[in-house]
Design a protein around this motif. Structure first.
Motif, PDB file in Angstrom:
ATOM      1  N   LEU A 173      46.260  48.508  56.959  1.00 19.28           N
ATOM      2  CA  LEU A 173      45.786  47.204  56.493  1.00 19.28           C
ATOM      3  C   LEU A 173      44.519  47.342  55.656  1.00 19.28           C
ATOM      4  O   LEU A 173      44.402  46.736  54.575  1.00 19.28           O
ATOM      5  CB  LEU A 173      45.540  46.297  57.701  1.00 19.28           C
ATOM      6  N   ILE A 174      43.586  48.146  56.126  1.00 19.31           N
ATOM      7  CA  ILE A 174      42.321  48.304  55.406  1.00 19.31           C
ATOM      8  C   ILE A 174      42.534  49.035  54.085  1.00 19.31           C
ATOM      9  O   ILE A 174      41.928  48.682  53.059  1.00 19.31           O
ATOM     10  CB  ILE A 174      41.304  49.046  56.294  1.00 19.31           C
ATOM     11  N   PHE A 175      43.397  50.029  54.079  1.00 18.11           N
ATOM     12  CA  PHE A 175      43.641  50.767  52.837  1.00 18.11           C
ATOM     13  C   PHE A 175      44.277  49.863  51.781  1.00 18.11           C
ATOM     14  O   PHE A 175      43.937  49.952  50.595  1.00 18.11           O
ATOM     15  CB  PHE A 175      44.535  51.974  53.115  1.00 18.11           C
ATOM     16  N   ASP A 176      45.181  48.992  52.199  1.00 13.16           N
ATOM     17  CA  ASP A 176      45.770  48.043  51.247  1.00 13.16           C
ATOM     18  C   ASP A 176      44.709  47.109  50.681  1.00 13.16           C
ATOM     19  O   ASP A 176      44.709  46.810  49.476  1.00 13.16           O
ATOM     20  CB  ASP A 176      46.876  47.235  51.927  1.00 13.16           C
ATOM     21  N   ASN A 177      43.799  46.649  51.537  1.00 14.37           N
ATOM     22  CA  ASN A 177      42.725  45.773  51.062  1.00 14.37           C
ATOM     23  C   ASN A 177      41.800  46.508  50.092  1.00 14.37           C
ATOM     24  O   ASN A 177      41.371  45.951  49.074  1.00 14.37           O
ATOM     25  CB  ASN A 177      41.918  45.240  52.247  1.00 14.37           C
ATOM     26  N   ILE A 178      41.492  47.753  50.417  1.00 12.84           N
ATOM     27  CA  ILE A 178      40.631  48.543  49.533  1.00 12.84           C
ATOM     28  C   ILE A 178      41.304  48.752  48.185  1.00 12.84           C
ATOM     29  O   ILE A 178      40.682  48.587  47.125  1.00 12.84           O
ATOM     30  CB  ILE A 178      40.290  49.894  50.189  1.00 12.84           C
ATOM     31  N   LEU A 179      42.571  49.111  48.211  1.00 10.63           N
ATOM     32  CA  LEU A 179      43.291  49.367  46.965  1.00 10.63           C
ATOM     33  C   LEU A 179      43.384  48.100  46.123  1.00 10.63           C
ATOM     34  O   LEU A 179      43.203  48.141  44.891  1.00 10.63           O
ATOM     35  CB  LEU A 179      44.686  49.903  47.282  1.00 10.63           C
ATOM     36  N   PHE A 180      43.636  46.970  46.756  1.00  9.63           N
ATOM     37  CA  PHE A 180      43.752  45.705  46.029  1.00  9.63           C
ATOM     38  C   PHE A 180      42.412  45.314  45.399  1.00  9.63           C
ATOM     39  O   PHE A 180      42.344  44.969  44.208  1.00  9.63           O
ATOM     40  CB  PHE A 180      44.230  44.612  46.987  1.00  9.63           C
ATOM     41  N   THR A 181      41.336  45.371  46.189  1.00  8.91           N
ATOM     42  CA  THR A 181      40.021  44.978  45.676  1.00  8.91           C
ATOM     43  C   THR A 181      39.510  45.960  44.636  1.00  8.91           C
ATOM     44  O   THR A 181      38.946  45.566  43.608  1.00  8.91           O
ATOM     45  CB  THR A 181      39.017  44.869  46.834  1.00  8.91           C
ATOM     46  N   LEU A 182      39.707  47.244  44.889  1.00 11.60           N
ATOM     47  CA  LEU A 182      39.233  48.257  43.945  1.00 11.60           C
ATOM     48  C   LEU A 182      39.956  48.146  42.612  1.00 11.60           C
ATOM     49  O   LEU A 182      39.331  48.262  41.547  1.00 11.60           O
ATOM     50  CB  LEU A 182      39.432  49.647  44.542  1.00 11.60           C
ATOM     51  N   SER A 183      41.254  47.923  42.634  1.00 17.36           N
ATOM     52  CA  SER A 183      41.997  47.796  41.378  1.00 17.36           C
ATOM     53  C   SER A 183      41.523  46.582  40.586  1.00 17.36           C
ATOM     54  O   SER A 183      41.426  46.638  39.349  1.00 17.36           O
ATOM     55  CB  SER A 183      43.495  47.691  41.668  1.00 17.36           C
ATOM     56  N   ASP A 184      41.200  45.494  41.274  1.00 14.33           N
ATOM     57  CA  ASP A 184      40.659  44.322  40.586  1.00 14.33           C
ATOM     58  C   ASP A 184      39.338  44.648  39.900  1.00 14.33           C
ATOM     59  O   ASP A 184      39.104  44.269  38.743  1.00 14.33           O
ATOM     60  CB  ASP A 184      40.456  43.176  41.583  1.00 14.33           C
ATOM     61  N   GLN A 185      38.466  45.339  40.609  1.00 15.34           N
ATOM     62  CA  GLN A 185      37.152  45.650  40.048  1.00 15.34           C
ATOM     63  C   GLN A 185      37.257  46.655  38.904  1.00 15.34           C
ATOM     64  O   GLN A 185      36.539  46.533  37.900  1.00 15.34           O
ATOM     65  CB  GLN A 185      36.234  46.183  41.145  1.00 15.34           C
ATOM     66  N   VAL A 186      38.125  47.638  39.042  1.00 15.22           N
ATOM     67  CA  VAL A 186      38.295  48.622  37.971  1.00 15.22           C
ATOM     68  C   VAL A 186      38.848  47.948  36.712  1.00 15.22           C
ATOM     69  O   VAL A 186      38.359  48.177  35.595  1.00 15.22           O
ATOM     70  CB  VAL A 186      39.225  49.760  38.437  1.00 15.22           C
ATOM     71  N   PHE A 187      39.856  47.107  36.888  1.00 17.23           N
ATOM     72  CA  PHE A 187      40.433  46.418  35.728  1.00 17.23           C
ATOM     73  C   PHE A 187      39.412  45.483  35.087  1.00 17.23           C
ATOM     74  O   PHE A 187      39.295  45.421  33.852  1.00 17.23           O
ATOM     75  CB  PHE A 187      41.668  45.635  36.164  1.00 17.23           C
ATOM     76  N   LYS A 188      38.667  44.761  35.908  1.00 19.78           N
ATOM     77  CA  LYS A 188      37.643  43.863  35.377  1.00 19.78           C
ATOM     78  C   LYS A 188      36.573  44.646  34.626  1.00 19.78           C
ATOM     79  O   LYS A 188      36.094  44.206  33.567  1.00 19.78           O
ATOM     80  CB  LYS A 188      37.018  43.081  36.533  1.00 19.78           C
ATOM     81  N   HIS A 189      36.197  45.796  35.146  1.00 20.96           N
ATOM     82  CA  HIS A 189      35.172  46.621  34.502  1.00 20.96           C
ATOM     83  C   HIS A 189      35.612  47.050  33.102  1.00 20.96           C
ATOM     84  O   HIS A 189      34.886  46.852  32.118  1.00 20.96           O
ATOM     85  CB  HIS A 189      34.895  47.845  35.374  1.00 20.96           C
ATOM     86  N   ARG A 244      42.855  31.461  36.840  1.00 23.65           N
ATOM     87  CA  ARG A 244      42.417  31.672  38.219  1.00 23.65           C
ATOM     88  C   ARG A 244      41.424  32.821  38.320  1.00 23.65           C
ATOM     89  O   ARG A 244      40.517  32.789  39.147  1.00 23.65           O
ATOM     90  CB  ARG A 244      43.626  31.931  39.119  1.00 23.65           C
ATOM     91  N   ASN A 245      41.596  33.848  37.514  1.00 20.35           N
ATOM     92  CA  ASN A 245      40.675  34.986  37.494  1.00 20.35           C
ATOM     93  C   ASN A 245      40.149  35.157  36.072  1.00 20.35           C
ATOM     94  O   ASN A 245      40.932  35.252  35.129  1.00 20.35           O
ATOM     95  CB  ASN A 245      41.378  36.274  37.948  1.00 20.35           C
ATOM     96  N   GLN A 246      38.832  35.202  35.943  1.00 22.21           N
ATOM     97  CA  GLN A 246      38.226  35.282  34.615  1.00 22.21           C
ATOM     98  C   GLN A 246      38.627  36.556  33.879  1.00 22.21           C
ATOM     99  O   GLN A 246      38.732  36.566  32.651  1.00 22.21           O
ATOM    100  CB  GLN A 246      36.696  35.210  34.737  1.00 22.21           C
ATOM    101  N   HIS A 247      38.858  37.644  34.624  1.00 16.39           N
ATOM    102  CA  HIS A 247      39.176  38.902  33.948  1.00 16.39           C
ATOM    103  C   HIS A 247      40.603  38.934  33.408  1.00 16.39           C
ATOM    104  O   HIS A 247      40.970  39.889  32.720  1.00 16.39           O
ATOM    105  CB  HIS A 247      38.959  40.084  34.900  1.00 16.39           C
ATOM    106  N   MET A 248      41.404  37.913  33.690  1.00 14.80           N
ATOM    107  CA  MET A 248      42.745  37.886  33.126  1.00 14.80           C
ATOM    108  C   MET A 248      42.730  37.554  31.643  1.00 14.80           C
ATOM    109  O   MET A 248      43.712  37.804  30.939  1.00 14.80           O
ATOM    110  CB  MET A 248      43.609  36.867  33.872  1.00 14.80           C
ATOM    111  N   LEU A 249      41.619  37.009  31.139  1.00 13.35           N
ATOM    112  CA  LEU A 249      41.546  36.657  29.722  1.00 13.35           C
ATOM    113  C   LEU A 249      40.670  37.659  28.973  1.00 13.35           C
ATOM    114  O   LEU A 249      41.172  38.566  28.318  1.00 13.35           O
ATOM    115  CB  LEU A 249      41.016  35.231  29.564  1.00 13.35           C
TER     116      LEU A 249
END
Length: 371
Positions: free
Chosen positions: A117-133, A311-316
């Motif tokens: 469960l924690i690894f899935d949460n880490i992967l989901f949040t980390l991928s969001d931050q990497v893509f946003k960066h 919904r997410n600013q980084h989508m644009l």
């Protein structure tokens, strides 16, 4: 007075030897000593506290490894980011203790479930931050190239300044595999899959915004595709196995097979020209552009899908500030009409094949109107 059996200097040396020799057993068992010192399973072994709380188990939000990793994730590209996965060693040590010390299979199963469960949460949040960066870096880079009045980093918020700084995600992105509970997880491949999904969603969102607006929105689509392409290039430097950009664009544009004779962008362009531009716009020779006159009974806009919610600013374009900057830039260039700059953008987003299809369809449409 009787003299001591041993001189003081000898006693001093013997005490020093006894003090040093107390460490000999640990040195003789050096592997076991190092294992004991590096064991962090106590961060997870909390049965005593469970009894005090009168609960079956703690929620994941109270798990010490998750608290530590969440703290790093909340910093968003901080200096602690390379150490994001270090707290997961608690689960490795706890699993080892559950099997070899406590000899409890159910305890290992509980550890494994929480780690998944924690690894899935880490992967989901980390991928969001990497893509946003990387999306923010790409948007800032292109904005500085196209905006004549951009005055450096002071024009953007702190989030953008942080994103344009040092890339603290690099050590994580260079990690190919991750060992957890005796398994070797393809960490880089999992992140690559998430980046493919994020890029496809971003492209799909840009196309849906174009489909829900008039033909003048092609300027925003052009810049959104450029930002996505540069984002893909930046990500591919760290994750080279990411899908090609043209393949991701074809998937979002519904042109992935040889039988795809049309695309979403082409269909929206055809509809915009035939149902809106030609019947509702007037050509201004002085400005060399088509301009929409005042709303009248014969100038009704065609029905379109509702504009998708952001919904997410980084989508644009990455951040709220950058989204506003790009919208202002597009508004200044649009001038309330459809001119040469829009035509150039339309040619770019359609490509050679799409442009030929559009011209052929418009030619047939004009023949029908003349007849």
């Amino acid at each position: 007075m009787q003299e001591p059996d041993l001189p003081k200097d000898v006693v001093k040396e013997m005490k020093a030897f006894v003090s040093r020799s107390s460490l000999f057993p640990y040195l003789l068992r050096l592997p076991a000593t190092l294992t004991s010192l590096s064991d962090v399973s106590y961060f997870w072994m909390r049965e005593f506290y469970l009894e005090l709380c009168m609960r079956v188990q703690f929620p994941v939000s109270m798990s010490m490894p998750w608290i530590l990793t969440e703290h790093v994730l909340l910093q968003d590209n901080s200096l602690l980011m390379p150490l994001l996965l270090a707290p997961l060693d608690c689960y490795n040590d706890a699993a080892m203790a559950s099997l070899h010390v406590h000899r409890q299979q159910f305890l290992f199963t509980e550890i494994e479930a929480e780690l998944n469960l924690i690894f899935d949460n880490i992967l989901f949040t980390l991928s969001d931050q990497v893509f946003k960066h990387f999306k923010t870096r790409a948007a800032v880079s292109l904005l500085q190239q196209t905006s004549a009045d951009a005055d450096g980093e002071n024009a953007y918020d702190a989030e953008v300044r942080q994103a344009t700084g040092k890339n603290n995600f690099a050590p994580l992105l260079s990690m190919q595999r991750l060992a957890l509970l005796g398994r070797s997880l393809p960490f880089a491949r999992l992140l690559t899959q998430r980046m493919n999904i994020k890029l496809a969603e971003s492209l799909d969102f840009a196309i849906r915004r174009f489909e829900a607006r008039d033909l003048g929105a092609v300027l925003e689509l052009q810049r959104a595709l450029r930002v996505c392409r540069l984002t893909h290039d930046l990500i591919s430097e760290h994750l080279p196995d990411i899908d090609p950009f043209e393949q991701l664009l074809a998937y979002s544009n519904h042109s992935i097979t040889f039988l795809s004779f049309s695309t979403r962008i082409l269909d929206a362009a055809k509809e915009g020209v035939k149902a809106d531009l030609l019947p509702n716009y007037a050509y201004r020779a002085d400005g060399h552009l088509f301009q929409r006159p005042l709303t009248m009974s014969f100038t009704q806009e065609p029905e379109r899908d509702p504009l998708p919610k952001l919904r997410n600013q980084h989508m644009l374009f990455g951040t709220k500030q950058l989204n506003a900057e790009y919208q202002l830039l597009v508004a200044r260039q649009t001038q309330g009409g459809f001119g040469p700059i829009h035509a150039e953008a339309l040619v770019e987003v359609l490509g050679e094949g799409g442009l030929n299809a559009l011209l052929h369809d418009l030619s047939s449409h004009m023949d029908e109107l003349i007849e």
